[in-house]
Design an enzyme around this catalytic site. Structure first.
Site, PDB file in Angstrom:
ATOM      1  N   LYS A  47      49.123  55.977  47.073  1.00 37.51           N
ATOM      2  CA  LYS A  47      48.101  55.476  46.667  1.00 37.51           C
ATOM      3  C   LYS A  47      47.102  54.202  47.252  1.00 37.51           C
ATOM      4  O   LYS A  47      47.433  53.172  48.288  1.00 37.51           O
ATOM      5  CB  LYS A  47      47.749  55.594  45.687  1.00 37.51           C
ATOM      6  CG  LYS A  47      48.632  54.406  45.075  1.00 37.51           C
ATOM      7  CD  LYS A  47      49.915  54.085  43.775  1.00 37.51           C
ATOM      8  CE  LYS A  47      50.445  53.372  43.078  1.00 37.51           C
ATOM      9  NZ  LYS A  47      51.132  53.604  42.248  1.00 37.51           N
ATOM     10  N   ARG A  89      51.649  54.832  29.236  1.00 36.95           N
ATOM     11  CA  ARG A  89      50.572  54.808  29.997  1.00 36.95           C
ATOM     12  C   ARG A  89      50.341  56.295  30.310  1.00 36.95           C
ATOM     13  O   ARG A  89      49.784  57.088  29.611  1.00 36.95           O
ATOM     14  CB  ARG A  89      50.686  53.589  31.402  1.00 36.95           C
ATOM     15  CG  ARG A  89      49.545  53.334  31.879  1.00 36.95           C
ATOM     16  CD  ARG A  89      50.337  52.360  33.128  1.00 36.95           C
ATOM     17  NE  ARG A  89      51.071  53.625  34.334  1.00 36.95           N
ATOM     18  CZ  ARG A  89      51.238  52.910  35.039  1.00 36.95           C
ATOM     19  NH1 ARG A  89      50.888  51.659  35.970  1.00 36.95           N
ATOM     20  NH2 ARG A  89      51.833  53.649  36.463  1.00 36.95           N
ATOM     21  N   TYR A 112      30.524  24.979  46.999  1.00 32.56           N
ATOM     22  CA  TYR A 112      29.481  25.140  45.152  1.00 32.56           C
ATOM     23  C   TYR A 112      30.298  24.404  44.154  1.00 32.56           C
ATOM     24  O   TYR A 112      31.464  24.905  44.556  1.00 32.56           O
ATOM     25  CB  TYR A 112      29.855  26.519  45.466  1.00 32.56           C
ATOM     26  CG  TYR A 112      29.265  27.587  45.738  1.00 32.56           C
ATOM     27  CD1 TYR A 112      27.737  27.273  45.508  1.00 32.56           C
ATOM     28  CD2 TYR A 112      28.857  28.993  46.224  1.00 32.56           C
ATOM     29  CE1 TYR A 112      26.763  28.234  46.508  1.00 32.56           C
ATOM     30  CE2 TYR A 112      28.142  29.444  47.509  1.00 32.56           C
ATOM     31  CZ  TYR A 112      26.823  29.401  47.431  1.00 32.56           C
ATOM     32  OH  TYR A 112      26.209  30.118  47.969  1.00 32.56           O
ATOM     33  N   MET A 120      31.512  33.759  48.333  1.00 35.96           N
ATOM     34  CA  MET A 120      31.267  35.141  49.689  1.00 35.96           C
ATOM     35  C   MET A 120      31.785  35.498  51.329  1.00 35.96           C
ATOM     36  O   MET A 120      32.105  36.162  50.916  1.00 35.96           O
ATOM     37  CB  MET A 120      29.679  35.479  49.104  1.00 35.96           C
ATOM     38  CG  MET A 120      29.481  37.088  49.370  1.00 35.96           C
ATOM     39  SD  MET A 120      28.065  38.278  49.730  1.00 35.96           S
ATOM     40  CE  MET A 120      27.641  37.587  47.175  1.00 35.96           C
TER      41      MET A 120
END
Ligand SMILES: *Cc1c(COP(=O)(O)O)cnc(C)c1O
Length: 367
Positions: free
Chosen positions: A37, A135, A257, A305
């Site tokens: 998956k 689930r 940052y 980023m």
């Protein structure tokens, strides 16, 4: 265009095969049906399936219908069984049938839908029984109702019953033995179906968890059964990023940052061409490290980023273009994930380096 010096992921198909062999040894005589998956946990479902087929795997699991269709196409005329964990979702019947996919039926309405899809013939199906994850899957009491109403199953070739462990990565957790006992009890109601309980970590819980089939994912791709590196599991994926610039940051100045990291001494700093847009978790700082020139090197300041900063003080090899290992055989996947407050699964599946995937080791081919 792919720049040779972009951040890249290298997938070692021989290491994948070695992990497959290690898990097969753990599985005893049980079949290994790899979980492919999320595009093979981010490593490329087609390429991974190709090699695992060559290693003898004949059944595979995907989550989504579209993943099943893509995998069927990739496998071509190889007669693999492809199980779709989402099951017979509304409107999926013709596509499932057309691509010869086996839905893992999760609920009474799904069973009804797949039984109706069979029309006059018979269709293969697996049944998911929930034993404690809460689930997907039928509750045990629903299975009792189901086996009492055989017309609901009459067009189904119910070949397999599965359940999924919630705490297999914590061997001492009491839910493991509770799920095992409940699974045995419920599976006994379907005596003609094969049984499958273990994921990768489940294969490390002992022989009782093996049954007829195991469904390993992360162990094939380099993750240890308890979220830590394991001696039987090899690194499969190596993620590297190039150095763009090496700079000297004087004592007292900040990096990145928010100015959250302040150099306590004069430092040599390498700026890497990778950031959270590439899948490096922003939370990798403050605990994360990368591997360069034979040693771990701490991150310095927030991951941006597209960029991240690394301490290369006293490291002469640092220069623009040199590749730095974010994780791989030296900076192991589980450790990199834990430092970032996540797990191996999330770290792998969030990588966005698809364009720069490279494969080493033997391919599978049309074996
Ligand atoms: C993802 C998944 C697996 C594989 O689990 P790993 O922990 O990666 O080995 C097995 N079974 C089910 C139902 C899954 O969803």
């Amino acid at each position: 265009m792919t720049d040779l010096h972009d951040a890249r992921i290298t997938i070692d198909l021989d290491a994948l095969a070695a992990n497959h062999a290690a898990l097969r040894a753990r599985a005893g005589g049980a079949e290994l049906a790899p979980a492919l998956k999320a595009d093979g946990y981010g490593l490329g479902a087609a390429e991974v399936a190709d090699r695992l087929w060559a290693e003898g795997a004949r059944s595979f699991y995907v989550a989504r219908l579209a993943e099943g269709v893509a995998l069927r196409r990739a496998l071509g005329d190889r007669e693999a069984t492809i199980y779709v964990l989402d099951g017979a979702t509304p409107g999926s019947g013709d596509t499932l049938q057309g691509a010869d996919l086996v839905p893992v039926l999760n609920s009474l309405p799904q069973i009804e839908a797949w039984n109706a899809q069979a029309r006059s013939g018979r269709l293969k199906a697996a049944l998911h029984v929930d034993t404690g994850m809460n689930r997907l899957g039928l509750r045990p009491e629903e299975v009792k109702v189901l086996v009492g109403a055989t017309d609901r199953l009459k067009r189904l070739d119910l070949d397999l019953v599965i359940s999924h462990l919630a705490c297999a990565d914590e061997p001492a957790h009491p839910l493991n033995t509770r799920q095992l006992a409940l699974f045995e009890e419920v599976a006994a109601l379907l005596p003609h179906a094969r049984r499958s309980l273990a994921n990768s970590a489940g294969l490390f819980l002992g022989e009782a968890y093996r049954f007829d089939q195991a469904r390993p994912g992360i162990g094939l791709y380099g993750g240890g059964p308890e979220g830590y590196p394991h001696p039987e599991i090899r690194a499969v994926a190596t993620v590297e990023a190039p150095i763009l610039q090496v700079r000297v940051t004087p004592r007292g100045e900040s990096i990145g940052y928010g100015a959250r990291f302040v150099a306590t001494d004069t430092m040599r700093v390498a700026i890497l061409a990778a950031g959270y847009a590439d899948g490096v978790p922003r939370a990798s700082w403050p605990n994360g490290q990368v591997w360069f020139d034979g040693a771990p090197r701490p991150l310095l300041g927030r991951v941006s980023m597209d960029l991240m900063a690394v301490d290369v003080t006293d490291c002469d090899a640092a220069r623009p273009g040199a590749m730095v290992e974010l994780f791989g055989p030296n900076m192991l996947l589980d450790n990199a994930a834990r430092a970032a407050g996540t797990n191996a699964y999330e770290l792998l599946t969030r990588l966005t380096l698809r364009a720069t995937r490279r494969y080493v080791g033997l391919r599978g081919g049309q074996a």
